[in-house]
Write a protein that holds these residues in place. Structure first.
Motif, PDB file in Angstrom:
ATOM      1  N   THR A 119       0.857  -1.186   0.000  1.00 48.80           N
ATOM      2  CA  THR A 119       0.000   0.000   0.000  1.00 48.80           C
ATOM      3  C   THR A 119       0.888   1.230   0.000  1.00 48.80           C
ATOM      4  O   THR A 119       1.775   1.367   0.853  1.00 48.80           O
ATOM      5  CB  THR A 119      -0.926   0.009   1.226  1.00 48.80           C
ATOM      6  OG1 THR A 119      -1.766  -1.158   1.184  1.00 48.80           O
ATOM      7  CG2 THR A 119      -1.805   1.250   1.228  1.00 48.80           C
ATOM      8  N   SER A 145      -4.312  -3.049  -9.424  1.00 49.43           N
ATOM      9  CA  SER A 145      -4.886  -2.278  -8.333  1.00 49.43           C
ATOM     10  C   SER A 145      -6.382  -2.121  -8.589  1.00 49.43           C
ATOM     11  O   SER A 145      -6.842  -2.206  -9.731  1.00 49.43           O
ATOM     12  CB  SER A 145      -4.221  -0.901  -8.215  1.00 49.43           C
ATOM     13  OG  SER A 145      -4.699  -0.214  -7.074  1.00 49.43           O
ATOM     14  N   ASN A 228       3.479   5.861  -6.552  1.00 48.71           N
ATOM     15  CA  ASN A 228       2.073   6.210  -6.754  1.00 48.71           C
ATOM     16  C   ASN A 228       1.985   7.659  -7.220  1.00 48.71           C
ATOM     17  O   ASN A 228       2.213   8.590  -6.455  1.00 48.71           O
ATOM     18  CB  ASN A 228       1.309   6.006  -5.447  1.00 48.71           C
ATOM     19  CG  ASN A 228      -0.169   6.340  -5.570  1.00 48.71           C
ATOM     20  OD1 ASN A 228      -0.634   6.798  -6.606  1.00 48.71           O
ATOM     21  ND2 ASN A 228      -0.907   6.106  -4.489  1.00 48.71           N
ATOM     22  N   LYS A 234      -2.963   3.884  -2.788  1.00 46.73           N
ATOM     23  CA  LYS A 234      -3.364   2.710  -3.557  1.00 46.73           C
ATOM     24  C   LYS A 234      -2.635   1.473  -3.041  1.00 46.73           C
ATOM     25  O   LYS A 234      -1.466   1.526  -2.652  1.00 46.73           O
ATOM     26  CB  LYS A 234      -3.019   2.885  -5.044  1.00 46.73           C
ATOM     27  CG  LYS A 234      -4.054   3.653  -5.838  1.00 46.73           C
ATOM     28  CD  LYS A 234      -5.263   2.765  -6.127  1.00 46.73           C
ATOM     29  CE  LYS A 234      -6.367   3.563  -6.800  1.00 46.73           C
ATOM     30  NZ  LYS A 234      -7.122   4.377  -5.845  1.00 46.73           N
ATOM     31  N   THR A 235      -3.346   0.353  -3.063  1.00 50.67           N
ATOM     32  CA  THR A 235      -2.727  -0.936  -2.780  1.00 50.67           C
ATOM     33  C   THR A 235      -2.442  -1.610  -4.117  1.00 50.67           C
ATOM     34  O   THR A 235      -3.362  -1.815  -4.927  1.00 50.67           O
ATOM     35  CB  THR A 235      -3.635  -1.834  -1.924  1.00 50.67           C
ATOM     36  OG1 THR A 235      -3.821  -1.211  -0.650  1.00 50.67           O
ATOM     37  CG2 THR A 235      -3.003  -3.207  -1.718  1.00 50.67           C
TER      38      THR A 235
END
Length: 243
Positions: A119, A145, A228, A234-235
């Motif tokens: 994450t 994702s 990111n 975001k994971t």
């Protein structure tokens, strides 16, 4: 009485140290089963005779179709397939396959894929290092994702050592736009790929049109650094697999 005790001791000693033959009077191991009862009464059986034999050696090796097993389980498959019934079915994130060495016939567990999830906050980076035991020097690298609208982004690359090549990217109906930055002369990394997805639908979690944008680079042959570039955490599910 004394003679009886001596005889008993001799018989007990013979029992403990003798070999047991079933279907043969000439056992070649601690336990030797001659299925067809075709072995000679002296000497080692021929390959044809041993093809129907089963043995257990003093070291615990088991031989099927041969009388001199060199592994814990040493099977002569006679150029046929092996059958294993009623195996449980599993779909783990990372798993192995069994492979056979052509030269030695050894069967070993070989990693087919490896997956790790990280994450990453907006504007931040994370590095995933693939364990050395996985040992997939050439293969497919996938970044996946899911956003707050339950829409998935999937981007794939091919790699070989430090070479990393973009294949395709999609975030539902949005096509990825890839660019690669030149590798600095002093750097020993892959090229740095930036992938954007224009006009992704805004989601209730705050994700905007940039939410799936990211950058990825291989700083070493076994690691990946993902950044990111979106506006929300975001994971990422990162997977390497054999082609």
């Amino acid at each position: 009485m004394k003679k009886s005790i001596i005889l008993f001791c001799l018989c007990t000693s013979a029992f403990y140290y003798s070999q047991v033959g079933i279907g043969t009077t000439n056992p070649q191991a601690v336990l030797h089963v001659d299925g067809a009862k075709d072995n000679a009464v002296t000497g080692a059986p021929t390959a044809t005779q041993a093809a129907n034999d089963f043995v257990v050696t003093s070291t615990g090796n088991v031989g099927i179709g041969n009388v001199d097993p060199q592994r814990s389980l040493d099977v002569d498959a006679k150029n046929q397939s092996l059958r294993v019934r009623n195996l449980i079915r599993q779909v783990p994130m990372s798993y192995d396959i069994l492979t056979r060495d052509i030269a030695t016939s050894d069967v070993v567990a070989t990693s087919y894929s490896y997956t790790e999830a990280v994450t990453v906050a907006a504007g931040a980076s994370a590095t995933v290092t693939v364990p050395a035991t996985v040992n997939i020097a050439t293969g497919l690298f996938i970044v996946k994702s899911i956003n707050g609208c339950n829409r998935a982004m999937i981007t794939s690359f091919v790699y070989n050592g430090l070479s990393l090549g973009y294949v395709s990217g999609v975030a539902r109906d949005k096509i990825g736009n890839p660019t690669i930055a030149p590798i600095p002369t002093s750097a020993n990394t892959s090229g740095t790929w930036s992938v954007t997805f224009s006009n992704v639908t805004n989601c209730a979690d705050g994700g905007t049109g940039t939410q799936f944008d990211f950058t990825v680079v291989k700083p070493t042959a076994d690691s990946y650094t993902i950044t990111n570039n979106g506006n929300i955490a975001k994971t990422y599910q990162l997977t390497v697999s054999r082609l």
